[in-house]
Design a protein around this motif. Structure first.
Motif, PDB file in Angstrom:
ATOM      1  N   GLY A  20     -64.859  -7.150  25.530  1.00 18.60           N
ATOM      2  CA  GLY A  20     -66.182  -7.756  24.747  1.00 18.60           C
ATOM      3  C   GLY A  20     -66.814  -6.665  24.420  1.00 18.60           C
ATOM      4  O   GLY A  20     -66.514  -5.493  24.523  1.00 18.60           O
ATOM      5  N   GLU A  21     -68.041  -6.785  23.953  1.00 22.27           N
ATOM      6  CA  GLU A  21     -68.732  -5.907  23.322  1.00 22.27           C
ATOM      7  C   GLU A  21     -70.003  -5.435  24.054  1.00 22.27           C
ATOM      8  O   GLU A  21     -70.858  -4.768  23.665  1.00 22.27           O
ATOM      9  CB  GLU A  21     -69.373  -6.559  21.772  1.00 22.27           C
ATOM     10  N   ASP A  22     -69.791  -5.532  25.350  1.00 23.56           N
ATOM     11  CA  ASP A  22     -70.911  -5.107  26.204  1.00 23.56           C
ATOM     12  C   ASP A  22     -70.457  -4.336  27.383  1.00 23.56           C
ATOM     13  O   ASP A  22     -69.262  -4.637  27.984  1.00 23.56           O
ATOM     14  CB  ASP A  22     -71.669  -6.386  27.029  1.00 23.56           C
ATOM     15  N   SER A  23     -71.163  -3.062  27.369  1.00 16.89           N
ATOM     16  CA  SER A  23     -70.824  -2.056  28.474  1.00 16.89           C
ATOM     17  C   SER A  23     -70.501  -2.643  29.924  1.00 16.89           C
ATOM     18  O   SER A  23     -69.821  -2.308  30.650  1.00 16.89           O
ATOM     19  CB  SER A  23     -71.493  -0.705  28.303  1.00 16.89           C
ATOM     20  N   GLU A  24     -71.584  -3.749  30.105  1.00 18.50           N
ATOM     21  CA  GLU A  24     -71.451  -4.089  31.527  1.00 18.50           C
ATOM     22  C   GLU A  24     -70.286  -4.784  32.179  1.00 18.50           C
ATOM     23  O   GLU A  24     -70.021  -4.933  33.285  1.00 18.50           O
ATOM     24  CB  GLU A  24     -72.776  -5.310  31.511  1.00 18.50           C
ATOM     25  N   LEU A  25     -69.356  -5.315  30.977  1.00 24.16           N
ATOM     26  CA  LEU A  25     -68.187  -5.898  31.479  1.00 24.16           C
ATOM     27  C   LEU A  25     -67.262  -4.903  32.036  1.00 24.16           C
ATOM     28  O   LEU A  25     -66.140  -5.145  32.923  1.00 24.16           O
ATOM     29  CB  LEU A  25     -67.451  -6.333  30.252  1.00 24.16           C
ATOM     30  N   TRP A  39     -64.381  -2.213  26.536  1.00 25.25           N
ATOM     31  CA  TRP A  39     -65.544  -2.247  25.921  1.00 25.25           C
ATOM     32  C   TRP A  39     -65.303  -2.000  24.357  1.00 25.25           C
ATOM     33  O   TRP A  39     -65.011  -0.915  24.249  1.00 25.25           O
ATOM     34  CB  TRP A  39     -66.657  -1.263  26.592  1.00 25.25           C
ATOM     35  N   GLN A  40     -65.311  -3.030  23.637  1.00 27.89           N
ATOM     36  CA  GLN A  40     -65.019  -2.875  22.218  1.00 27.89           C
ATOM     37  C   GLN A  40     -66.426  -2.697  21.362  1.00 27.89           C
ATOM     38  O   GLN A  40     -66.828  -3.437  20.775  1.00 27.89           O
ATOM     39  CB  GLN A  40     -64.495  -4.390  21.836  1.00 27.89           C
ATOM     40  N   ARG A  41     -66.676  -1.094  21.422  1.00 33.93           N
ATOM     41  CA  ARG A  41     -67.870  -0.749  20.936  1.00 33.93           C
ATOM     42  C   ARG A  41     -67.551  -0.343  19.667  1.00 33.93           C
ATOM     43  O   ARG A  41     -66.348   0.150  19.217  1.00 33.93           O
ATOM     44  CB  ARG A  41     -68.487   0.281  21.605  1.00 33.93           C
ATOM     45  N   PRO A  42     -68.585  -0.343  18.634  1.00 32.24           N
ATOM     46  CA  PRO A  42     -68.594   0.324  17.321  1.00 32.24           C
ATOM     47  C   PRO A  42     -68.175   1.635  17.219  1.00 32.24           C
ATOM     48  O   PRO A  42     -68.485   2.445  18.212  1.00 32.24           O
ATOM     49  CB  PRO A  42     -69.839  -0.124  16.794  1.00 32.24           C
ATOM     50  N   ALA A  43     -67.825   2.132  16.015  1.00 26.16           N
ATOM     51  CA  ALA A  43     -67.671   3.730  16.081  1.00 26.16           C
ATOM     52  C   ALA A  43     -68.985   4.283  15.862  1.00 26.16           C
ATOM     53  O   ALA A  43     -70.127   3.866  15.577  1.00 26.16           O
ATOM     54  CB  ALA A  43     -66.934   3.884  14.517  1.00 26.16           C
ATOM     55  N   LEU A  44     -69.031   5.543  16.308  1.00 28.20           N
ATOM     56  CA  LEU A  44     -69.947   6.299  16.417  1.00 28.20           C
ATOM     57  C   LEU A  44     -70.081   7.538  15.499  1.00 28.20           C
ATOM     58  O   LEU A  44     -69.190   8.552  15.486  1.00 28.20           O
ATOM     59  CB  LEU A  44     -70.438   7.083  17.924  1.00 28.20           C
ATOM     60  N   SER A 172     -46.016  -7.395  19.998  1.00 29.59           N
ATOM     61  CA  SER A 172     -46.073  -6.029  19.749  1.00 29.59           C
ATOM     62  C   SER A 172     -47.271  -5.549  20.871  1.00 29.59           C
ATOM     63  O   SER A 172     -47.972  -6.473  21.185  1.00 29.59           O
ATOM     64  CB  SER A 172     -46.777  -5.655  18.530  1.00 29.59           C
ATOM     65  N   PRO A 173     -47.214  -4.365  21.092  1.00 26.51           N
ATOM     66  CA  PRO A 173     -48.338  -3.823  21.994  1.00 26.51           C
ATOM     67  C   PRO A 173     -49.677  -4.177  21.587  1.00 26.51           C
ATOM     68  O   PRO A 173     -49.892  -4.055  20.247  1.00 26.51           O
ATOM     69  CB  PRO A 173     -48.040  -2.176  21.885  1.00 26.51           C
ATOM     70  N   LYS A 174     -50.635  -4.270  22.327  1.00 23.84           N
ATOM     71  CA  LYS A 174     -52.020  -4.293  21.791  1.00 23.84           C
ATOM     72  C   LYS A 174     -52.591  -2.687  21.786  1.00 23.84           C
ATOM     73  O   LYS A 174     -52.074  -1.812  22.396  1.00 23.84           O
ATOM     74  CB  LYS A 174     -52.983  -5.192  22.940  1.00 23.84           C
ATOM     75  N   LYS A 175     -53.750  -2.560  21.162  1.00 23.98           N
ATOM     76  CA  LYS A 175     -54.015  -1.155  20.856  1.00 23.98           C
ATOM     77  C   LYS A 175     -55.785  -1.102  21.364  1.00 23.98           C
ATOM     78  O   LYS A 175     -56.598  -2.053  21.115  1.00 23.98           O
ATOM     79  CB  LYS A 175     -53.738  -0.880  19.467  1.00 23.98           C
ATOM     80  N   PHE A 176     -55.998  -0.138  21.622  1.00 23.46           N
ATOM     81  CA  PHE A 176     -57.617   0.608  21.807  1.00 23.46           C
ATOM     82  C   PHE A 176     -57.894   1.054  20.457  1.00 23.46           C
ATOM     83  O   PHE A 176     -56.963   1.658  19.802  1.00 23.46           O
ATOM     84  CB  PHE A 176     -57.535   1.629  22.683  1.00 23.46           C
ATOM     85  N   GLU A 177     -59.092   0.691  19.810  1.00 24.93           N
ATOM     86  CA  GLU A 177     -59.321   1.223  18.493  1.00 24.93           C
ATOM     87  C   GLU A 177     -60.282   2.287  18.865  1.00 24.93           C
ATOM     88  O   GLU A 177     -60.672   2.629  20.126  1.00 24.93           O
ATOM     89  CB  GLU A 177     -60.353  -0.046  17.892  1.00 24.93           C
ATOM     90  N   ARG A 178     -60.326   3.012  18.039  1.00 23.62           N
ATOM     91  CA  ARG A 178     -61.160   4.521  18.223  1.00 23.62           C
ATOM     92  C   ARG A 178     -62.532   4.045  18.780  1.00 23.62           C
ATOM     93  O   ARG A 178     -63.281   2.928  18.209  1.00 23.62           O
ATOM     94  CB  ARG A 178     -61.440   4.759  16.853  1.00 23.62           C
ATOM     95  N   PHE A 179     -63.007   4.881  19.675  1.00 26.77           N
ATOM     96  CA  PHE A 179     -64.447   4.521  20.454  1.00 26.77           C
ATOM     97  C   PHE A 179     -64.628   3.518  21.273  1.00 26.77           C
ATOM     98  O   PHE A 179     -65.254   3.519  22.075  1.00 26.77           O
ATOM     99  CB  PHE A 179     -65.483   4.286  19.519  1.00 26.77           C
ATOM    100  N   TRP A 180     -63.561   2.504  21.482  1.00 27.07           N
ATOM    101  CA  TRP A 180     -63.481   1.625  22.555  1.00 27.07           C
ATOM    102  C   TRP A 180     -63.474   2.599  23.906  1.00 27.07           C
ATOM    103  O   TRP A 180     -62.745   3.503  23.795  1.00 27.07           O
ATOM    104  CB  TRP A 180     -62.422   0.748  22.245  1.00 27.07           C
ATOM    105  N   VAL A 181     -63.894   1.733  24.977  1.00 26.31           N
ATOM    106  CA  VAL A 181     -63.888   2.486  26.281  1.00 26.31           C
ATOM    107  C   VAL A 181     -62.992   1.382  27.312  1.00 26.31           C
ATOM    108  O   VAL A 181     -63.360   0.234  27.316  1.00 26.31           O
ATOM    109  CB  VAL A 181     -65.127   2.771  26.814  1.00 26.31           C
ATOM    110  N   GLY A 182     -61.917   1.933  27.627  1.00 24.16           N
ATOM    111  CA  GLY A 182     -61.310   1.161  28.708  1.00 24.16           C
ATOM    112  C   GLY A 182     -60.884   1.868  29.981  1.00 24.16           C
ATOM    113  O   GLY A 182     -60.946   3.073  29.917  1.00 24.16           O
TER     114      GLY A 182
END
Length: 216
Positions: A20-25, A39-44, A172-182
């Motif tokens: 999700g888009e909230d760091s608390e998750l 955490w699916q956050r936007p690019a910085l 197919s594999p799933k992917k982290f996008e750039r700047f996402w935090v896992g």
């Protein structure tokens, strides 16, 4: 917030992945049933500009010990050792310190290891499980980590070091996008529950990837 889960062949519910888009998750990684909180956050963009001059030879893959008290000074030391000016990477350092604080809070303020590496190689080609308790990943530049849902993974094939094609049941594999935090669970006792993932293949693309990693 997205929750995904699937059925194992023995009828038990497989480990869900929470995104999700909230760091608390990220705190959901402490739940026994979860092996990935993403955490699916936007690019910085300020950080993207700072890293635009980085090459694969700028940041060697060095593993550094750190603590909640020493983290920023440890990052500065790493940068100086590799002939980089920490003052030119102020936004990167600030974000790394923020993420490190999140990680330390979730790990009970344990001492940890961190890496800040630039690479243009296909580093971990095989899907695998880390022999760590917790690992946090954030790709600041280039393609992100690839991972498999529990339903996709043939855990028996994975444990026997089968090739990737035999390990993936479907899709197919799933992917982290750039700047996402896992934050992912590893599997230090080799019990078959950690997140299965790998580094993305980038050599053929001519990409340079910058990755921040913390674990214990």
């Amino acid at each position: 917030m997205e929750h995904t889960a699937s059925k194992k062949t023995d009828g038990q519910v497989a480990t869900p992945h929470i995104m999700g888009e909230d760091s608390e998750l990220l705190a959901h990684i402490l739940r026994p049933s979860v092996n990935l909180a993403l955490w699916q956050r936007p690019a910085l963009l300020d950080i993207a500009r700072e890293l635009s001059h980085i090459t694969a030879s700028s940041l060697a893959d060095i593993r550094c010990s750190t603590s909640p008290v020493s983290f920023d000074s440890d990052v500065v030391e790493l940068l100086v050792r590799q002939s980089l000016d920490p003052s030119r990477l102020a936004n990167l350092r600030s974000d790394m310190a923020y993420l490190a604080n999140l990680f330390f809070n979730l790990s009970g303020a344990r001492n940890a290891q961190f890496r800040l590496v630039a690479t243009d190689k296909d580093d971990c080609k095989r899907f695998h499980v880390d022999r760590k308790h917790l690992r946090m990943l954030c790709t600041y530049r280039g393609p992100g980590t690839e991972w498999l849902t529990d339903a996709q993974v043939d855990r028996v094939a994975q444990s026997r070091c089968a090739p990737n094609s035999a390990m993936i049941r479907y899709g197919s594999p799933k992917k982290f996008e750039r700047f996402w935090v896992g934050i992912m669970k590893g599997d230090p006792k080799n019990q078959g529950h950690g997140l299965v993932h790998r580094s993305p293949p980038i050599e053929a693309l001519g990409e340079c990837r910058v990755l921040f990693c913390m674990d214990f």
